[in-house]
Structure formats: C-alpha cells, structure tokens
Design a protein around this motif. Structure first.
Motif, PDB file in Angstrom:
ATOM      1  N   ARG A  78     -59.490 -64.431  75.040  1.00  0.00           N
ATOM      2  CA  ARG A  78     -60.704 -63.981  74.260  1.00  0.00           C
ATOM      3  C   ARG A  78     -60.897 -62.524  74.609  1.00  0.00           C
ATOM      4  N   TYR A  79     -60.904 -62.148  75.764  1.00  0.00           N
ATOM      5  CA  TYR A  79     -60.959 -60.482  75.968  1.00  0.00           C
ATOM      6  C   TYR A  79     -59.781 -59.682  74.913  1.00  0.00           C
ATOM      7  N   MET A  80     -58.776 -60.120  75.014  1.00  0.00           N
ATOM      8  CA  MET A  80     -57.788 -59.238  74.249  1.00  0.00           C
ATOM      9  C   MET A  80     -58.050 -59.356  72.676  1.00  0.00           C
ATOM     10  N   SER A  81     -58.463 -60.749  72.329  1.00  0.00           N
ATOM     11  CA  SER A  81     -58.595 -61.034  71.057  1.00  0.00           C
ATOM     12  C   SER A  81     -59.947 -60.255  70.415  1.00  0.00           C
ATOM     13  N   VAL A  82     -61.103 -60.252  71.160  1.00  0.00           N
ATOM     14  CA  VAL A  82     -62.030 -59.645  70.763  1.00  0.00           C
ATOM     15  C   VAL A  82     -61.772 -57.974  70.685  1.00  0.00           C
ATOM     16  N   ARG A  83     -61.332 -57.475  71.675  1.00  0.00           N
ATOM     17  CA  ARG A  83     -60.743 -56.093  71.759  1.00  0.00           C
ATOM     18  C   ARG A  83     -59.890 -55.721  70.635  1.00  0.00           C
ATOM     19  N   ALA A  84     -58.766 -56.595  70.345  1.00  0.00           N
ATOM     20  CA  ALA A  84     -57.878 -56.304  69.597  1.00  0.00           C
ATOM     21  C   ALA A  84     -58.352 -56.194  67.932  1.00  0.00           C
ATOM     22  N   ALA A  85     -59.338 -57.412  67.659  1.00  0.00           N
ATOM     23  CA  ALA A  85     -59.950 -57.278  66.507  1.00  0.00           C
ATOM     24  C   ALA A  85     -60.904 -55.995  66.265  1.00  0.00           C
ATOM     25  N   LYS A 116     -49.960 -56.546  69.516  1.00  0.00           N
ATOM     26  CA  LYS A 116     -50.735 -56.826  70.585  1.00  0.00           C
ATOM     27  C   LYS A 116     -51.972 -55.874  71.077  1.00  0.00           C
ATOM     28  N   ARG A 117     -51.646 -54.699  70.332  1.00  0.00           N
ATOM     29  CA  ARG A 117     -52.907 -53.581  70.791  1.00  0.00           C
ATOM     30  C   ARG A 117     -52.862 -53.318  72.205  1.00  0.00           C
ATOM     31  N   VAL A 118     -51.801 -53.504  72.882  1.00  0.00           N
ATOM     32  CA  VAL A 118     -51.861 -53.194  74.503  1.00  0.00           C
ATOM     33  C   VAL A 118     -52.403 -51.903  74.829  1.00  0.00           C
ATOM     34  N   ARG A 119     -51.949 -50.849  74.159  1.00  0.00           N
ATOM     35  CA  ARG A 119     -52.455 -49.556  74.465  1.00  0.00           C
ATOM     36  C   ARG A 119     -53.846 -49.310  74.161  1.00  0.00           C
ATOM     37  N   PRO A 120     -54.528 -49.627  73.117  1.00  0.00           N
ATOM     38  CA  PRO A 120     -55.931 -49.234  72.907  1.00  0.00           C
ATOM     39  C   PRO A 120     -56.617 -50.072  73.815  1.00  0.00           C
ATOM     40  N   VAL A 121     -56.217 -51.453  73.938  1.00  0.00           N
ATOM     41  CA  VAL A 121     -57.094 -52.167  74.921  1.00  0.00           C
ATOM     42  C   VAL A 121     -56.889 -51.700  76.307  1.00  0.00           C
ATOM     43  N   LEU A 359     -53.982 -57.933  82.290  1.00  0.00           N
ATOM     44  CA  LEU A 359     -53.346 -57.205  81.294  1.00  0.00           C
ATOM     45  C   LEU A 359     -51.852 -57.131  82.094  1.00  0.00           C
ATOM     46  N   ALA A 360     -51.995 -56.627  83.253  1.00  0.00           N
ATOM     47  CA  ALA A 360     -50.486 -56.422  83.986  1.00  0.00           C
ATOM     48  C   ALA A 360     -49.874 -57.717  83.832  1.00  0.00           C
ATOM     49  N   ARG A 361     -50.681 -58.978  84.092  1.00  0.00           N
ATOM     50  CA  ARG A 361     -49.700 -60.348  84.130  1.00  0.00           C
ATOM     51  C   ARG A 361     -49.508 -60.625  82.692  1.00  0.00           C
ATOM     52  N   PHE A 362     -50.300 -60.298  81.701  1.00  0.00           N
ATOM     53  CA  PHE A 362     -49.991 -60.607  80.418  1.00  0.00           C
ATOM     54  C   PHE A 362     -48.661 -59.803  80.060  1.00  0.00           C
ATOM     55  N   ILE A 363     -48.401 -58.611  80.479  1.00  0.00           N
ATOM     56  CA  ILE A 363     -47.163 -57.867  80.098  1.00  0.00           C
ATOM     57  C   ILE A 363     -46.079 -58.508  80.866  1.00  0.00           C
TER      58      ILE A 363
END
Length: 368
Positions: A78-85, A116-121, A359-363
C-alpha cells in the motif's frame, strides 16, 4: 565473494561513520541472524501522504500492522501504491502538453508509462527517514524519475541497446522516431533540474539544501554516474570483463542514480551529515542489488514476465553477474548486499526506517 561484496564501499563518498562489516547470508530468503527486532510488537505507522496531493484529498494515510523489522505486516504494498500514484499525478501536472506537441507527447509517453517508481519513492522515503514531511521531496521525486526516464529512452535506441520494447509496449524511438526520442530524453534531463529548482523554492526548501541536491543528481546523471557507466558498458561489449570493471559499470550506470535519489531526499529533508552518509551507503548497496537481480531475471525470465526483451544481455555478449559468477553465486551476492543495506538502517527510528527496509527486500524479491 567477500572482496566483490565489499567493493560497493570503495566507491562511496568519505564518511565519518565507520562501516560495520556485513555478515554472509546464505540466500535471499534467509536474513542474517540478529538483524531483526523482536517479533510481534504492534506499532501504528502514520505516513504523511501529501506528495502531489490535490486540493480536497486526504493527506494522511494510516498504515497499521505488526513490524518485525524484516517481513512483518507493515503494508508496504500500500505504501508503494500510494507513493507511486502520487508521483504519477505530480509528473502529469509537471509535464502538460505544449508546443511542439510531438515532443511533449514523446516525453509524456515514457514518463507516464508507469513502472515501479522505485527511485522517486526512495527519495520520498529517505526524506521521511530523517524526519521531514514527504511533501518536501515532491520536486526531487519528479526530477529523479525524469532523469531515469531519459536514460531509458536513450538506452533503448539503436545506437545503444537497440531494444524495441519497454514496459510492455513499443520503445519511445519506435513510437515517435529516433530524432524525437533523442530530443525527448534531452528535454527531460533539462526539465528535471528546472522543475526541482522551481518546486523546492515554492515549497520553501532552504536554497543551500536545494543546491546540494541538484549537484548530487547532476553528478549521478553525468560523468559521475549514468553517462560514465553507459560508456564503459558499451566499450566493453564482447570483451573479457573483470568483476571490478563490471562493478564499476553497474555502480555508475544503475546504482548511482538510486543512491542520488535517496541522498537527495535526505538532504532536502534536512538530514545531518552522518545520516546522509548512512543513507548513501544503504542506497549504494540496494542500487547494486537492483542490478544483480536484474541480471539474474534477464537470464531466467521471459519477455512477457519482464515487460521488456529478455536475454538481450546474453545476445549482446555483455558481462553480467550470472555470466561471471553463475546464477547461484549471483544470488548469494545479492543476499550479501541486502544484509549490508539493512545494517545501515539500524541507527534510525525503526518506524521511519520500515519503508526503506521493505524497499530493499522488494528489490531483492522482485520478479520483473
């Protein structure tokens, strides 16, 4: 392997905080002993969600769960989804259609293609890590994604990797032609710094922080990062490449921009020098981790799974971690990098560090 894993530290900026040697972790699924906090402790993590928020929308999202420091039930998805959006909306507003229309369409085609918007998140999470509201990181998050998108547009072109597929659809140069794609990448690079400078000023970010973050991103995009890594990558195609050279390529081509995203977020958020350098070391490790996993996926996944052409590195006879180490040893190196990254978060507030830990584990665990 220990020499290779410690290599990511050779390229970092000097730091006043000594680095604690990492512990070997046998696999991505087995975290190093002693790293996690006690399991089962319930916490309520309140995440400020004002990044790119429109008037009248909620600005705070409650993400509640059990944070065990490793897996837990912190709602990272959810954190990633909210931030990416939120990043997507901010980018949409930052890049309205204009003239010449085809140039703007080309820029928007790639910037708003998702991902995935990893960098901006990462920039947002690092800003929050040092205790600042995520809104301050909005311009940095957009700038990082613009720079990253520029690198993807140029990387796909015939003179570079000649890839016709990106994120499951035609690459920019296929859709708009080579000269438009080239100029779209150039325009995005320029816009990144313009948007960051103007946006930070409007938000009241101290000028010295903005200037320091601009310098960080500029270095990562140019001879201190992406451009240098790309040149080394192309120059060494088909040649015997040592592990040291492979690391140089990926530290610059991939890890440096991830590092700059996190560091810039921490700078804008007002982190002190020790905090910023811990963030730098964390991000350098996950940047290399991102590339090691990418190399493994390129060798073991299909184009449909990846959303881009699989096996391109093998076809181009590029050096990769699986090619030099084997798939199993490449995965072991990824586990070591993950352990090193997590160690850098131990000095921070555990709740604020939760997004970066996950995030590290997501990667590490990603499948595309």
């Amino acid at each position: 392997m220990d020499k290779l894993a410690s290599g990511c530290l050779r390229h970092r900026a000097p730091s006043s905080k000594p680095y604690t040697p990492f512990q070997r972790s046998p696999s991505l699924l087995a975290p190093a002993a002693g790293r996690g906090r006690s399991r089962g402790r319930s916490v309520s993590i309140v995440v400020r969600c004002v990044l790119g928020a429109r008037p009248g929308t909620a600005t705070t999202t409650e993400l509640k769960g059990r944070d065990d420091g490793i897996g837990g039930s912190f709602d990272f998805e959810r954190y990633m989804s909210v931030r990416a959006a939120a990043v997507h909306d901010a980018l949409d507003r930052a890049l309205p259609l204009g003239l010449p229309e085809r140039l703007y369409e080309s820029m928007r085609y790639s910037v708003l293609a998702g991902g995935k918007r990893v960098r901006p998140v990462l920039a947002v999470a690092a800003c929050e890590l040092v205790g600042c509201d995520s809104a301050a990181a909005t311009p940095v998050a957009c700038a990082v994604e613009m720079i990253h998108t520029m690198s993807l547009i140029h990387d796909d072109m015939p003179c570079m990797d000649d890839d016709s597929l990106r994120r499951g659809r035609p690459s920019n140069h296929v859709a708009f032609g080579e000269f438009t794609a080239l100029l779209a990448g150039d325009a995005l690079l320029a816009l990144a710094f313009e948007h960051m400078a103007r946006g930070c000023a409007e938000l009241g970010v101290p000028a010295e922080r903005t200037l320091r973050a601009v310098a960080e991103l500029g270095s990562a995009a140019g001879t201190g990062g992406v451009a240098a890594g790309q040149v080394a990558d192309k120059a060494n195609e088909g040649l015997p490449v040592s592990l040291a050279m492979l690391e140089y390529i990926h530290v610059h081509k991939t890890a440096r921009l991830l590092e700059a995203a996190a560091v810039s977020g921490a700078i804008i958020g007002g982190g002190d020098d020790a905090e910023i350098e811990s963030v730098r070391r964390y991000a350098r490790c996950i940047g290399l981790l991102f590339q090691v996993v990418d190399d493994v996926l390129d060798m073991t996944s299909t184009s449909e799974q990846l959303g881009k052409t699989a096996g391109k590195d093998v076809e181009a006879d590029k050096a990769t971690y699986p090619k030099l180490l084997g798939v199993d040893q490449a995965r072991a190196y990824a586990a070591e990098l993950l352990t090193m990254a997590e160690a850098e978060l131990e000095g921070f507030d555990a709740d604020r560090a939760a997004p970066l830990r996950h995030l590290a584990r997501f990667i590490a665990y990603r499948q595309h």
